[in-house]
Write a protein that holds these residues in place. Sequence first.
Motif, mmCIF file in Angstrom:
data_model
loop_
_atom_site.group_PDB
_atom_site.id
_atom_site.type_symbol
_atom_site.label_atom_id
_atom_site.label_comp_id
_atom_site.label_asym_id
_atom_site.label_seq_id
_atom_site.Cartn_x
_atom_site.Cartn_y
_atom_site.Cartn_z
ATOM 1 N N GLU A 170 -64.613 3.732 56.907
ATOM 2 C CA GLU A 170 -63.967 2.970 55.838
ATOM 3 C C GLU A 170 -62.486 3.311 55.725
ATOM 4 O OE1 GLU A 170 -65.011 1.593 51.282
ATOM 5 O OE2 GLU A 170 -65.720 3.542 51.992
ATOM 6 N N GLN A 171 -62.128 4.557 56.035
ATOM 7 C CA GLN A 171 -60.732 4.988 55.916
ATOM 8 C C GLN A 171 -59.943 4.849 57.213
ATOM 9 O OE1 GLN A 171 -60.336 8.918 54.219
ATOM 10 N NE2 GLN A 171 -61.895 8.562 52.643
ATOM 11 N N LEU A 172 -60.621 4.560 58.318
ATOM 12 C CA LEU A 172 -59.953 4.514 59.614
ATOM 13 C C LEU A 172 -58.936 3.370 59.663
ATOM 14 C CD1 LEU A 172 -59.929 5.861 62.409
ATOM 15 C CD2 LEU A 172 -61.657 4.188 63.133
ATOM 16 N N LEU A 173 -57.722 3.698 60.059
ATOM 17 C CA LEU A 173 -56.633 2.721 60.100
ATOM 18 C C LEU A 173 -56.171 2.472 61.525
ATOM 19 C CD1 LEU A 173 -54.426 4.059 57.141
ATOM 20 C CD2 LEU A 173 -56.203 2.269 57.060
ATOM 21 N N THR A 174 -55.729 1.270 61.777
ATOM 22 C CA THR A 174 -55.137 0.940 63.063
ATOM 23 C C THR A 174 -53.685 1.430 63.090
ATOM 24 O OG1 THR A 174 -54.291 -1.200 62.324
ATOM 25 C CG2 THR A 174 -56.565 -1.134 63.145
ATOM 26 N N ALA A 175 -53.021 1.238 64.243
ATOM 27 C CA ALA A 175 -51.623 1.681 64.368
ATOM 28 C C ALA A 175 -50.711 0.964 63.395
ATOM 29 C CB ALA A 175 -51.142 1.463 65.804
ATOM 30 N N THR A 176 -51.100 -0.217 62.954
ATOM 31 C CA THR A 176 -50.258 -0.986 62.020
ATOM 32 C C THR A 176 -50.564 -0.660 60.571
ATOM 33 O OG1 THR A 176 -51.841 -2.831 61.956
ATOM 34 C CG2 THR A 176 -50.137 -2.881 63.671
ATOM 35 N N GLY A 177 -51.558 0.216 60.336
ATOM 36 C CA GLY A 177 -51.905 0.576 58.964
ATOM 37 C C GLY A 177 -52.994 -0.280 58.356
ATOM 38 N N ALA A 178 -53.532 -1.201 59.140
ATOM 39 C CA ALA A 178 -54.613 -2.047 58.629
ATOM 40 C C ALA A 178 -55.950 -1.306 58.757
ATOM 41 C CB ALA A 178 -54.663 -3.355 59.411
ATOM 42 N N LEU A 179 -56.903 -1.685 57.923
ATOM 43 C CA LEU A 179 -58.238 -1.096 58.014
ATOM 44 C C LEU A 179 -58.893 -1.510 59.325
ATOM 45 C CD1 LEU A 179 -59.568 -1.704 54.376
ATOM 46 C CD2 LEU A 179 -58.878 0.491 55.379
ATOM 47 N N ALA A 180 -59.393 -0.509 60.074
ATOM 48 C CA ALA A 180 -60.032 -0.823 61.352
ATOM 49 C C ALA A 180 -61.384 -1.499 61.151
ATOM 50 C CB ALA A 180 -60.208 0.462 62.172
ATOM 51 N N PHE A 181 -62.077 -1.150 60.071
ATOM 52 C CA PHE A 181 -63.399 -1.713 59.800
ATOM 53 C C PHE A 181 -63.473 -2.180 58.337
ATOM 54 C CE2 PHE A 181 -63.974 1.269 63.292
ATOM 55 C CZ PHE A 181 -64.731 0.534 64.195
ATOM 56 N N PRO A 182 -62.757 -3.228 58.000
ATOM 57 C CA PRO A 182 -62.742 -3.682 56.597
ATOM 58 C C PRO A 182 -64.116 -4.152 56.118
ATOM 59 C CG PRO A 182 -61.723 -5.319 58.029
ATOM 60 C CD PRO A 182 -61.921 -4.090 58.862
ATOM 61 N N GLU A 183 -64.984 -4.534 57.068
ATOM 62 C CA GLU A 183 -66.301 -5.053 56.684
ATOM 63 C C GLU A 183 -67.247 -3.965 56.167
ATOM 64 O OE1 GLU A 183 -66.571 -3.794 60.991
ATOM 65 O OE2 GLU A 183 -65.106 -4.786 59.686
ATOM 66 N N ILE A 184 -66.826 -2.697 56.269
ATOM 67 C CA ILE A 184 -67.664 -1.598 55.775
ATOM 68 C C ILE A 184 -68.014 -1.810 54.305
ATOM 69 C CG2 ILE A 184 -67.592 0.835 55.115
ATOM 70 C CD1 ILE A 184 -68.318 0.638 57.919
ATOM 71 N N SER A 185 -67.056 -2.304 53.537
ATOM 72 C CA SER A 185 -67.296 -2.519 52.102
ATOM 73 C C SER A 185 -68.371 -3.569 51.854
ATOM 74 C CB SER A 185 -65.988 -2.936 51.405
ATOM 75 O OG SER A 185 -65.502 -4.170 51.943
ATOM 76 N N GLU A 186 -68.686 -4.365 52.858
ATOM 77 C CA GLU A 186 -69.723 -5.392 52.744
ATOM 78 C C GLU A 186 -71.047 -4.943 53.354
ATOM 79 O OE1 GLU A 186 -68.100 -8.805 54.638
ATOM 80 O OE2 GLU A 186 -66.410 -8.994 53.241
ATOM 81 N N GLY A 187 -71.114 -3.670 53.756
ATOM 82 C CA GLY A 187 -72.361 -3.149 54.305
ATOM 83 C C GLY A 187 -72.573 -3.472 55.765
ATOM 84 N N ARG A 188 -71.464 -3.703 56.508
ATOM 85 C CA ARG A 188 -71.583 -4.041 57.929
ATOM 86 C C ARG A 188 -70.658 -3.166 58.755
ATOM 87 N NH1 ARG A 188 -69.188 -8.283 59.105
ATOM 88 N NH2 ARG A 188 -68.242 -8.818 57.089
ATOM 89 N N ILE A 189 -71.039 -2.939 60.014
ATOM 90 C CA ILE A 189 -70.147 -2.402 61.043
ATOM 91 C C ILE A 189 -70.067 -3.499 62.089
ATOM 92 C CG2 ILE A 189 -69.761 -0.614 62.775
ATOM 93 C CD1 ILE A 189 -71.459 1.262 61.095
ATOM 94 N N GLY A 190 -68.905 -4.158 62.168
ATOM 95 C CA GLY A 190 -68.854 -5.385 62.957
ATOM 96 C C GLY A 190 -69.724 -6.429 62.269
ATOM 97 N N ARG A 191 -70.628 -7.048 63.024
ATOM 98 C CA ARG A 191 -71.500 -8.060 62.412
ATOM 99 C C ARG A 191 -72.892 -7.548 62.098
ATOM 100 N NH1 ARG A 191 -74.478 -11.056 66.507
ATOM 101 N NH2 ARG A 191 -74.011 -10.315 68.606
ATOM 102 N N TYR A 192 -73.122 -6.245 62.308
ATOM 103 C CA TYR A 192 -74.455 -5.691 62.096
ATOM 104 C C TYR A 192 -74.497 -4.833 60.825
ATOM 105 C CZ TYR A 192 -75.421 -7.213 66.844
ATOM 106 O OH TYR A 192 -75.592 -7.983 67.976
#
Length: 447
Positions: free
Chosen positions: A328-350
Amino acid sequence: MADRITTLRARQGEVHTEMETVVNTAATDGDREMTAEEAARYDALRAEDDRLTANIAREVDLEHRRAAAARPIATLPAGRSGSGATVPAQAAEKLEPGMKFSRFAQAVAATRGQGGMRAVADFSEKTWGSAFAIEAADNMQESVDVQGGFLVNQDYSTDLIDALRPAVAVRRMGAVSVPMPRGNLSTRKQTSTSNASWGGERAAIPTSAPSVGMVKMSAKKLFALVPISNDLLRYNSIQTDTLVRNDMVREVGIAEDQQFIRGQGSSVAPAGLRYLAAAANVIAANPTNVVQNVRNDLAAMRLGLSRSNAPMANCGYIINPTVAEFLEQLLTATGALAFPEISEGRIGRYPFTTTTSVPDNLGTNGNQSELYFADFSQILIGDALQTTLAVSTEASYVDNEGVTRSAFQNDETLVRVIEAVDLNTRYDAAISVLTGAAWFPGSVAGQ
């Protein structure tokens, strides 16, 4: 009646001992034939054993019939509110999963297992009213007062399993519950896929079929001790039903959760996902925590299934909460959330679920965890639906802090729950495991 049954069974045990003595006397004396006197004694004991068996069967049958037809008795147990009246008749209520099992356990605990099913049924009538008692009567008569506890019928056992579903990660993710009414189950499993081919006109079509094996499941006993405050039993309410249900589900659920995920398996305990997974699908995480490596590791887990042609019908992850926080806290080089879908209960589409039954203190430095990805439509939980309840007010138990506590000294009733389950998979390539993941907040390379 329970005393009569106990007396009959005690005498039957004595008869069996005498019969064994007669047989052993001849066997240890050069394995000779029994004398006429010994044979006559054995025949007399056998006839008495037959009579005792018939008498016990009649007593048990009568007790079950009385339990099924049980009606309220005059007074409430000491400490319960009221002046001797029973709970008024009321409309049948829809109970949450596990509440029927909770009430049955309370009734067994409150009657201390004395008086058999009739006492349990009478207590239920007084405590929860005629609507619940009438619904429960047919179920209770199918329960059996056995040595060491009450063998609970399938309806109540199923009710406990329904309550366990949200409490156990493998159940929560959609593993298929299959009944094992006789404690065993054999079914086919797929070990490889079939192959298609091209061919010319009139060319013979090569045969192709998936390789199959057998999934053999057998009931493994899970023991859980649940202390219940006697104050709760004295002053019953819907809150009591909920507390007792939650305590039983927590104790049984923790044991299932830990074994179903990382249990090594033995003759008395099921193997978990970690040891059911195909060896090729157990993958070591990249030790350098950067976004791309994390994505690659997750992709390798998914590919372990898709490359083996797993059905991919109901896939998802099971992870430790620390890993979820890391993603949930992992950020890309640009500062964006790497896995924003975590808050929706998903990793990618699963989807994913978290449980502390997946450790986060593995590895040499105690900072590693594991991730599990599986097609849960291929994971089978064998439920024997043979739950046993026993109670004691004198036994001791060890609490979560390792302290030995006495039920008697703490004014508690200790309920022992025995459940029979097993776990297996129809396709071992339908599970992948990522090991050595040192994924915890602040562990990204360069931070």
